[in-house]
Design a protein around this motif. Structure first.
Motif, short mmCIF file in Angstrom:
data_model
loop_
_atom_site.label_atom_id
_atom_site.label_comp_id
_atom_site.label_asym_id
_atom_site.label_seq_id
_atom_site.Cartn_x
_atom_site.Cartn_y
_atom_site.Cartn_z
N GLN A 21 -16.01 54.38 17.97
CA GLN A 21 -16.97 53.50 17.96
C GLN A 21 -17.70 53.84 16.47
OE1 GLN A 21 -20.88 53.89 19.57
NE2 GLN A 21 -21.76 52.13 18.56
N LEU A 22 -17.66 52.56 15.56
CA LEU A 22 -18.19 52.76 14.26
C LEU A 22 -19.84 53.43 14.04
CD1 LEU A 22 -17.20 52.14 11.30
CD2 LEU A 22 -18.15 50.00 11.38
N ILE A 23 -19.58 54.17 13.25
CA ILE A 23 -20.92 55.09 13.10
C ILE A 23 -22.08 54.11 12.72
CG2 ILE A 23 -22.86 56.97 11.89
CD1 ILE A 23 -19.83 58.62 12.66
N ALA A 24 -22.09 53.10 11.91
CA ALA A 24 -22.67 52.34 11.10
C ALA A 24 -23.18 51.34 12.27
CB ALA A 24 -22.29 51.47 9.64
N ASN A 25 -22.48 51.35 13.38
CA ASN A 25 -23.09 50.20 13.43
C ASN A 25 -22.46 49.79 15.50
OD1 ASN A 25 -20.37 48.32 14.04
ND2 ASN A 25 -21.03 47.29 12.04
N SER A 26 -22.46 49.04 16.40
CA SER A 26 -22.13 49.48 17.59
C SER A 26 -20.54 48.66 18.03
CB SER A 26 -22.78 48.57 18.64
OG SER A 26 -23.35 47.88 18.23
N THR A 27 -19.93 48.43 16.53
CA THR A 27 -18.79 48.00 16.96
C THR A 27 -18.03 48.93 17.46
OG1 THR A 27 -18.54 46.10 15.18
CG2 THR A 27 -16.72 46.67 15.34
N GLY A 36 -2.02 61.14 9.48
CA GLY A 36 -2.65 62.31 8.76
C GLY A 36 -4.55 62.96 9.33
N LYS A 37 -4.75 63.78 8.67
CA LYS A 37 -6.07 64.47 9.19
C LYS A 37 -7.13 64.15 8.67
CE LYS A 37 -4.12 69.55 8.59
NZ LYS A 37 -3.84 70.68 8.23
N LYS A 38 -7.33 63.51 8.42
CA LYS A 38 -8.76 62.25 7.74
C LYS A 38 -8.83 60.74 8.62
CE LYS A 38 -10.92 65.91 6.49
NZ LYS A 38 -12.08 66.70 7.33
N TRP A 39 -6.83 60.26 7.91
CA TRP A 39 -7.31 58.83 8.69
C TRP A 39 -6.80 58.03 9.91
CZ3 TRP A 39 -9.81 55.43 5.36
CH2 TRP A 39 -10.13 55.59 4.18
N VAL A 40 -7.63 57.00 10.96
CA VAL A 40 -6.79 56.08 11.89
C VAL A 40 -7.28 55.18 11.78
CG1 VAL A 40 -7.38 58.54 13.30
CG2 VAL A 40 -9.25 56.43 12.20
N LYS A 41 -5.39 54.58 12.11
CA LYS A 41 -5.90 53.05 12.26
C LYS A 41 -6.21 52.71 13.88
CE LYS A 41 -1.81 51.20 11.20
NZ LYS A 41 -1.69 49.92 9.64
N ILE A 42 -7.39 51.72 13.66
CA ILE A 42 -8.14 51.14 15.12
C ILE A 42 -7.89 49.59 14.99
CG2 ILE A 42 -10.58 51.11 15.56
CD1 ILE A 42 -9.53 53.72 14.72
N VAL A 43 -7.13 49.58 16.40
CA VAL A 43 -8.19 47.76 16.87
C VAL A 43 -9.15 47.51 17.06
CG1 VAL A 43 -6.45 46.30 18.31
CG2 VAL A 43 -5.44 48.40 17.48
N TRP A 44 -9.91 47.00 16.60
CA TRP A 44 -11.70 47.15 16.94
C TRP A 44 -11.67 45.45 17.83
CZ3 TRP A 44 -14.59 51.07 15.55
CH2 TRP A 44 -14.09 51.21 14.11
N SER A 45 -12.39 45.45 18.30
CA SER A 45 -12.99 44.97 19.32
C SER A 45 -12.74 43.34 19.01
CB SER A 45 -14.58 45.12 20.45
OG SER A 45 -15.66 45.60 19.06
N ASP A 56 -16.48 58.34 9.61
CA ASP A 56 -17.28 56.71 9.70
C ASP A 56 -16.67 56.71 11.19
OD1 ASP A 56 -17.40 56.68 6.66
OD2 ASP A 56 -15.78 55.96 6.11
N ILE A 57 -16.34 57.69 11.98
CA ILE A 57 -16.33 56.49 12.98
C ILE A 57 -16.46 58.41 14.05
CG2 ILE A 57 -14.72 54.92 13.32
CD1 ILE A 57 -12.68 57.07 13.85
N LYS A 58 -17.31 57.95 15.75
CA LYS A 58 -17.31 59.02 16.54
C LYS A 58 -16.52 58.68 17.78
CE LYS A 58 -21.37 57.42 18.30
NZ LYS A 58 -23.07 57.20 18.77
N LEU A 59 -16.31 59.60 18.56
CA LEU A 59 -15.92 59.27 19.85
C LEU A 59 -15.91 58.70 20.76
CD1 LEU A 59 -12.89 59.82 20.82
CD2 LEU A 59 -13.35 62.18 21.46
N ILE A 60 -15.90 58.30 21.97
CA ILE A 60 -16.48 57.76 22.79
C ILE A 60 -16.17 58.12 23.87
CG2 ILE A 60 -17.29 55.46 24.55
CD1 ILE A 60 -17.01 53.87 21.60
N LYS A 61 -15.22 58.02 24.11
CA LYS A 61 -13.95 58.26 25.56
C LYS A 61 -12.91 58.77 25.16
CE LYS A 61 -12.81 56.28 30.08
NZ LYS A 61 -12.57 56.03 30.53
N LYS A 62 -12.77 59.89 25.42
CA LYS A 62 -10.88 60.44 25.12
C LYS A 62 -9.68 59.86 26.25
CE LYS A 62 -8.86 63.84 22.67
NZ LYS A 62 -8.61 63.60 21.86
N GLU A 63 -8.30 59.82 25.63
CA GLU A 63 -7.67 59.43 26.34
C GLU A 63 -7.63 60.64 26.87
OE1 GLU A 63 -4.71 56.97 28.07
OE2 GLU A 63 -6.71 56.75 27.28
N ILE A 64 -7.25 59.97 28.55
CA ILE A 64 -6.41 61.60 29.44
C ILE A 64 -4.93 61.14 29.39
CG2 ILE A 64 -6.36 62.81 31.33
CD1 ILE A 64 -9.37 62.06 31.21
#
Length: 65
Positions: A21-27, A36-45, A56-64
């Motif tokens: 989830q984006l920290i700034a809103n609920s996206t 790398g260590k600091k960047w990820v590519k995201i497919v947003w909703s 800028d993001i937080k983990l909601i659910k870990k992929e197992i």
């Protein structure tokens, strides 16, 4: 490969398939690539694909795997 998240949650690691989830809103989105260590590519909703800094993001659910 995993990314180590920023100073507030530096122990958090992300991998492809994790729901985030984006920290700034609920996206929400799914990690599609770890760049790398600091960047990820995201497919947003809303189907937009962007590179995001881990501070800028937080983990909601870990992929197992």
């Amino acid at each position: 490969m995993s990314a180590i998240a920023g100073p507030t949650n530096w122990k958090l690691s992300m991998q492809v398939g994790d729901k985030i989830q984006l920290i700034a809103n609920s996206t929400t989105g799914i990690v599609s690539e770890v760049k790398g260590k600091k960047w990820v590519k995201i497919v947003w909703s809303d189907d937009i694909i962007l590179d995001e800094h881990v501070d800028d993001i937080k983990l909601i659910k870990k992929e197992i795997k």
